[in-house]
Design a protein around this motif. Sequence first.
Motif, PDB file in Angstrom:
ATOM      1  N   ALA A  17       0.808  -1.213   0.000  1.00 24.06           N
ATOM      2  CA  ALA A  17       0.000   0.000   0.000  1.00 24.06           C
ATOM      3  C   ALA A  17       0.840   1.262   0.000  1.00 24.06           C
ATOM      4  O   ALA A  17       2.041   1.242   0.265  1.00 24.06           O
ATOM      5  N   GLY A  18       0.137   2.382  -0.243  1.00 25.57           N
ATOM      6  CA  GLY A  18       0.715   3.689  -0.063  1.00 25.57           C
ATOM      7  C   GLY A  18       0.460   4.157   1.352  1.00 25.57           C
ATOM      8  O   GLY A  18       1.141   3.766   2.296  1.00 25.57           O
ATOM      9  N   THR A  19      -0.572   4.985   1.528  1.00 30.07           N
ATOM     10  CA  THR A  19      -0.878   5.516   2.855  1.00 30.07           C
ATOM     11  C   THR A  19      -1.685   4.539   3.692  1.00 30.07           C
ATOM     12  O   THR A  19      -1.396   4.323   4.873  1.00 30.07           O
ATOM     13  N   ASP A  43       1.518  -3.598   3.661  1.00 36.02           N
ATOM     14  CA  ASP A  43       2.717  -2.774   3.884  1.00 36.02           C
ATOM     15  C   ASP A  43       2.427  -1.313   3.524  1.00 36.02           C
ATOM     16  O   ASP A  43       2.741  -0.858   2.426  1.00 36.02           O
ATOM     17  N   PRO A  44       1.821  -0.543   4.471  1.00 33.91           N
ATOM     18  CA  PRO A  44       1.477   0.863   4.206  1.00 33.91           C
ATOM     19  C   PRO A  44       2.420   1.840   4.925  1.00 33.91           C
ATOM     20  O   PRO A  44       3.327   1.432   5.655  1.00 33.91           O
ATOM     21  N   ASP A  45       2.140   3.143   4.736  1.00 34.15           N
ATOM     22  CA  ASP A  45       2.863   4.188   5.461  1.00 34.15           C
ATOM     23  C   ASP A  45       2.156   4.581   6.761  1.00 34.15           C
ATOM     24  O   ASP A  45       2.826   4.905   7.748  1.00 34.15           O
ATOM     25  N   ASP A  46       0.815   4.593   6.752  1.00 30.84           N
ATOM     26  CA  ASP A  46       0.073   5.113   7.906  1.00 30.84           C
ATOM     27  C   ASP A  46      -0.814   4.075   8.592  1.00 30.84           C
ATOM     28  O   ASP A  46      -0.686   3.850   9.781  1.00 30.84           O
ATOM     29  N   ASN A  72       6.562   4.340   8.444  1.00 34.74           N
ATOM     30  CA  ASN A  72       6.076   5.718   8.455  1.00 34.74           C
ATOM     31  C   ASN A  72       7.064   6.654   7.760  1.00 34.74           C
ATOM     32  O   ASN A  72       7.607   7.600   8.349  1.00 34.74           O
ATOM     33  N   THR A  73       7.265   6.407   6.472  1.00 35.11           N
ATOM     34  CA  THR A  73       8.262   7.170   5.714  1.00 35.11           C
ATOM     35  C   THR A  73       7.834   8.606   5.466  1.00 35.11           C
ATOM     36  O   THR A  73       8.677   9.449   5.131  1.00 35.11           O
ATOM     37  N   ASP A  74       6.532   8.917   5.619  1.00 29.34           N
ATOM     38  CA  ASP A  74       6.105  10.303   5.433  1.00 29.34           C
ATOM     39  C   ASP A  74       6.311  11.142   6.693  1.00 29.34           C
ATOM     40  O   ASP A  74       5.997  12.336   6.715  1.00 29.34           O
TER      41      ASP A  74
END
Length: 298
Positions: A17-19, A43-46, A72-74
């Motif tokens: 996933a993205g977010t 596998d997301p960021d948020d 949490n790359t963002d």
Amino acid sequence: DANTAVAVIGAGSSIPAGTVGVSAPNSGTGEAATFIGAGVTIDPDDYGSFTSSAANDATASIGSGVTIVVTNTDADTTAVGVYATSGQAADDSAGDESVEITIGTNLTVTVDDGAAGDADGAAGVYGFATGADGGVGIEIANGLNIDLTGNGAVGVAGIAAGTGDVSITTGTGTIDVVGLDNTDGAGNFPGSAGIGAISTSGDILIQSATSITVDNGTLDAAGIYGESAGAGSVTVVSSGQILSSDTGIGAEAVDGNVVVNSSAFISAFAGAGINAVNDGTGDTSVFSTASITSVQSN
């Protein structure tokens, strides 16, 4: 509208996933429900799983062997494996909470910043009821493995903003929460905890067989923490080892009874092994059948 928002993920799926990995939001009057099959990898960021109903039930059902890796790359303040929230005014009935999260065996949730660094304010599993009398119910089966990197992070969290009850049950397994830089840049929770449950005035019930390690540096931390700020009772039953940089088990109420029953080793580095407090008219009872090491009296 009154329709139900539903997300269904079949067994064995992989979601890079993205977010958000899986999302079931409902901004109307209907329910929201997420069903994730066995062996799914997300596998997301948020958010690994996001379930939200503005005015009705929010339900998340997670199958066995699910793996969620939140990177949490963002660098924001959101990093949660399984999240469900409801604004329903009150539970439908006793035992039918506004927020319900049910998880099968061998759940794995890993959260960091994508480079093995801090994702402050992270949570492995989080249920949040915002309604005036909405409650939270979380049940997690054996084989749990939650690994969070970040300060002010909670392995399994349940919060009722009003008078609703919060019930959390976790089976065998491990919860590891480690902050690296002694600074909580998120402020999502009062501190770090393996398991945390808070209600404004509802009853708190935490039953854990999970082995918990929490290191929040010099910041507030507890292996298990339960708090009711009003007339609600707080009950903690723990049969898993707890290693904490601060308090082992914290249980606080005002006018409700406080009961803590621990049958496993507790090590509390900077706080009490068991801190059971009643600030009002309720009774306090503590039962411990295992050894405790602490720098404070227990």
